[in-house]
Scaffold this motif. Structure first.
Motif, short mmCIF file in Angstrom:
data_model
loop_
_atom_site.label_atom_id
_atom_site.label_comp_id
_atom_site.label_asym_id
_atom_site.label_seq_id
_atom_site.Cartn_x
_atom_site.Cartn_y
_atom_site.Cartn_z
N UNK A 188 -0.88 69.38 -11.74
CA UNK A 188 -1.48 70.14 -11.04
C UNK A 188 -2.68 70.93 -11.00
N UNK A 189 -3.64 70.36 -11.24
CA UNK A 189 -5.12 70.33 -11.42
C UNK A 189 -5.87 69.12 -11.69
N UNK A 190 -4.99 67.78 -10.75
CA UNK A 190 -6.06 66.30 -10.29
C UNK A 190 -5.80 65.82 -11.95
N UNK A 191 -5.20 66.25 -12.58
CA UNK A 191 -5.53 65.23 -14.32
C UNK A 191 -5.58 66.08 -15.28
N UNK A 192 -6.11 67.13 -15.31
CA UNK A 192 -6.74 67.64 -16.51
C UNK A 192 -5.40 67.66 -17.32
N UNK A 193 -4.91 67.78 -16.75
CA UNK A 193 -3.45 68.11 -18.09
C UNK A 193 -2.10 67.44 -17.01
N UNK A 194 -1.47 67.33 -17.99
CA UNK A 194 0.01 66.81 -17.27
C UNK A 194 1.16 67.02 -17.95
N UNK A 195 2.43 67.15 -17.57
CA UNK A 195 3.71 68.06 -18.56
C UNK A 195 4.81 66.78 -18.04
N UNK A 196 5.44 66.29 -18.50
CA UNK A 196 6.38 65.15 -18.79
C UNK A 196 7.86 65.59 -17.73
N UNK A 197 7.82 64.55 -17.17
CA UNK A 197 8.91 65.27 -16.63
C UNK A 197 10.08 64.38 -16.78
N UNK A 198 10.06 62.62 -17.26
CA UNK A 198 11.11 61.89 -17.83
C UNK A 198 10.45 61.52 -19.61
N UNK A 199 11.54 61.57 -20.34
CA UNK A 199 10.89 60.91 -21.67
C UNK A 199 10.98 60.06 -21.30
N UNK A 200 11.59 59.28 -20.99
CA UNK A 200 12.16 57.79 -20.59
C UNK A 200 11.15 56.78 -20.16
N UNK A 201 10.58 54.88 -20.12
CA UNK A 201 9.53 54.82 -19.76
C UNK A 201 10.02 55.05 -18.09
N UNK A 202 8.94 55.12 -17.19
CA UNK A 202 8.53 55.15 -15.81
C UNK A 202 7.52 54.31 -15.74
N UNK A 203 8.36 53.13 -14.53
CA UNK A 203 7.34 51.88 -14.31
C UNK A 203 6.73 51.37 -12.88
N UNK A 204 7.16 53.43 -12.46
CA UNK A 204 6.78 53.33 -10.90
C UNK A 204 6.29 54.52 -10.31
N UNK A 205 5.56 54.61 -9.51
CA UNK A 205 5.61 56.24 -8.82
C UNK A 205 4.98 56.33 -7.48
N UNK A 206 6.07 56.16 -6.32
CA UNK A 206 5.32 56.89 -5.24
C UNK A 206 5.64 58.11 -4.63
N UNK A 207 4.58 58.35 -3.20
CA UNK A 207 5.16 59.83 -2.34
C UNK A 207 4.90 59.41 -1.61
N UNK A 208 6.36 59.46 -1.15
CA UNK A 208 6.24 59.26 0.96
C UNK A 208 6.95 60.65 1.57
N UNK A 209 6.57 60.59 3.05
CA UNK A 209 7.67 62.16 3.28
C UNK A 209 7.79 63.39 2.39
N UNK A 210 6.72 63.25 2.06
CA UNK A 210 6.80 64.98 1.54
C UNK A 210 7.93 64.38 -0.28
N UNK A 211 8.55 62.67 -0.18
CA UNK A 211 9.44 63.35 -1.29
C UNK A 211 8.66 62.23 -2.21
N UNK A 212 8.87 62.49 -3.64
CA UNK A 212 8.44 61.55 -4.79
C UNK A 212 9.74 60.69 -5.45
N UNK A 213 9.41 59.62 -5.35
CA UNK A 213 10.06 58.09 -5.75
C UNK A 213 9.40 57.35 -7.11
N UNK A 214 10.44 57.06 -7.80
CA UNK A 214 10.20 56.45 -9.15
C UNK A 214 11.17 55.23 -9.65
N UNK A 215 10.90 54.81 -10.33
CA UNK A 215 11.70 54.05 -11.29
C UNK A 215 11.79 54.30 -13.00
N UNK A 216 12.67 54.56 -13.15
CA UNK A 216 12.77 54.94 -14.43
C UNK A 216 13.43 54.38 -14.87
N UNK A 217 13.31 53.82 -16.36
CA UNK A 217 13.79 52.89 -17.20
C UNK A 217 15.34 53.69 -17.94
#
Length: 399
Positions: A188-217
């Motif tokens: 939430x600070x343009x990439x200065x710091x990060x927090x983990x949402x899922x601890x499993x490998x995520x291979x893609x993420x995309x935002x569309x129509x105010x929703x976020x989609x991801x593929x989490x293994x």
């Protein structure tokens, strides 16, 4: 919460490195590597493919090059208004392109900037959904532009390890999502710091129509409204496939995924069900259809819907020495074995794992042959032609 085991991580690294054995039965196979996908065009319904040979559109099962120039499109992003396409990669002459921009739908590209310490090769590119002047690119480190890509600065802080994809928010000009082999992350600070949402490998993420989609293994396709970040698991029936990119059409129903095998899969119901794009071979003979029913009854629970292989689960990723039930649809190694070998494995089982029991008490030899006929009906023509020892024959594969 369980962490991905070393064996699970190793399996995933092998999966990410897989080349496609399957190919696709049309001119998609001529494109070489597809590095990214997105929906563009005036209505936001044209599927665009960023490839080793330039930018292509894909409509009515035909791929057609849009870009005048042939160049290796690595990073690829479209602004929310679909007025600009950004790209980065390698020109045909070699080296790096820097940041390129097109304002005519991808027909022509002009170099907009070199980036910091450039010319850069941004493998990850994304544009803010609420401020198209904010562009992010990764060339070793995260770089940020506040003037539409004309000038850049390097962001302080560290990116999530083994980064695969970035996606900028539709609700905040400070928010970024990152998919990496170590998990799904949020900044939430343009990439200065990060927090983990899922601890499993995520291979893609995309935002569309105010929703976020991801593929989490282990979870499959997941989605959430950006305002809540309350995640819903949409579908996890991809077998051994993972999605390295996702594209969401303007109307929100149609989704296309790019697998690590270089193939495309499509959903027209917001990700609930998926099919190959273009549609692959299907069973047609009476024997193949009998085999399909037997497969669905006895084999599908392990080998996946349409024989796509066992889907990654949290159990499989966190268990040492776990053996996955392989894909039988031609995307793995089933076609390296002759019919007799495949029938024998069905009837006698596998000495490698009790997960593959002997079926000879409940299935006849003809039943086993019917099952083999079914999953062979899903193979491409070259798999049937080069089945068995001929899978090592380059001349056979090249025909």
């Amino acid at each position: 919460m369980k962490r991905v085991s070393w064996m699970g991580q190793r399996a995933l690294l092998l999966v990410f490195a897989l080349a496609s054995f399957a190919g696709q039965a049309n001119d998609l196979q001529k494109l070489g590597h597809i590095h990214g996908i997105a929906f563009g065009g005036e209505e936001g319904e044209t599927l665009l493919l960023a490839t080793h040979q330039g930018l292509f559109s894909y409509e009515q099962e035909r791929a057609q090059r849009i870009s005048d120039e042939v160049f290796d499109v690595m990073g690829f992003a479209i602004d929310a208004n679909r007025k600009a396409i950004f790209a980065s990669g390698h020109p045909a002459s070699g080296g790096n392109t820097g940041l390129l921009k097109s304002i005519d739908g991808g027909i022509s590209f002009e170099r907009l900037s070199l980036g910091v310490a450039g010319p850069v090769d941004f493998h990850q590119l994304t544009v803010s959904g609420i401020n198209p002047e904010i562009v992010y690119g990764v060339h070793g480190k995260l770089q940020i532009s506040a003037d539409g890509g004309a000038s850049w600065r390097v962001q302080s802080g560290s990116l999530p390890p083994k980064l695969l994809q970035l996606a900028a928010s539709d609700v905040s000009d400070q928010r970024l999502y990152a998919a990496s082999e170590q998990g799904l992350y949020l900044s939430d600070d343009q990439g200065k710091s990060w927090r983990q949402l899922f601890p499993y490998p995520a291979t893609s993420v995309v935002v569309a129509h105010r929703r976020v989609y991801a593929f989490v293994v282990g979870k499959g396709v997941v989605a959430s409204a950006e305002e809540t970040l309350f995640w819903r698991e949409i579908d996890n029936r991809f077998g051994a496939q993972v999605l390295l990119d996702l594209a969401i059409a303007e109307e929100g129903l149609r989704m296309v995924g790019l697998t690590q095998m270089g193939t495309l899969v499509e959903s027209v119901d917001q990700g609930l069900n998926w099919r190959s794009l273009p549609p692959g071979p299907q069973p047609s003979s009476a024997q193949e259809k009998r085999g399909q029913l037997l497969f669905q009854k006895n084999c599908q629970s392990c080998h996946g819907i349409a024989a796509v292989g066992e889907t990654y689960s949290i159990e499989s990723l966190t268990t040492q020495n776990y053996l996955f039930a392989p894909a039988l649809n031609g995307s793995a190694h089933a076609w390296h074995h002759l019919d007799e070998q495949l029938v024998d494995t069905i009837l006698e089982g596998s000495p490698r794992t009790p997960k593959m029991p002997a079926w000879k008490e409940s299935m006849s030899e003809q039943d086993a042959r019917d099952v083999v006929a079914y999953f062979k009906s899903l193979w491409q023509e070259k798999h049937r032609r080069c089945q068995g020892p001929k899978h090592m024959d380059r001349d056979c594969l090249a025909e």
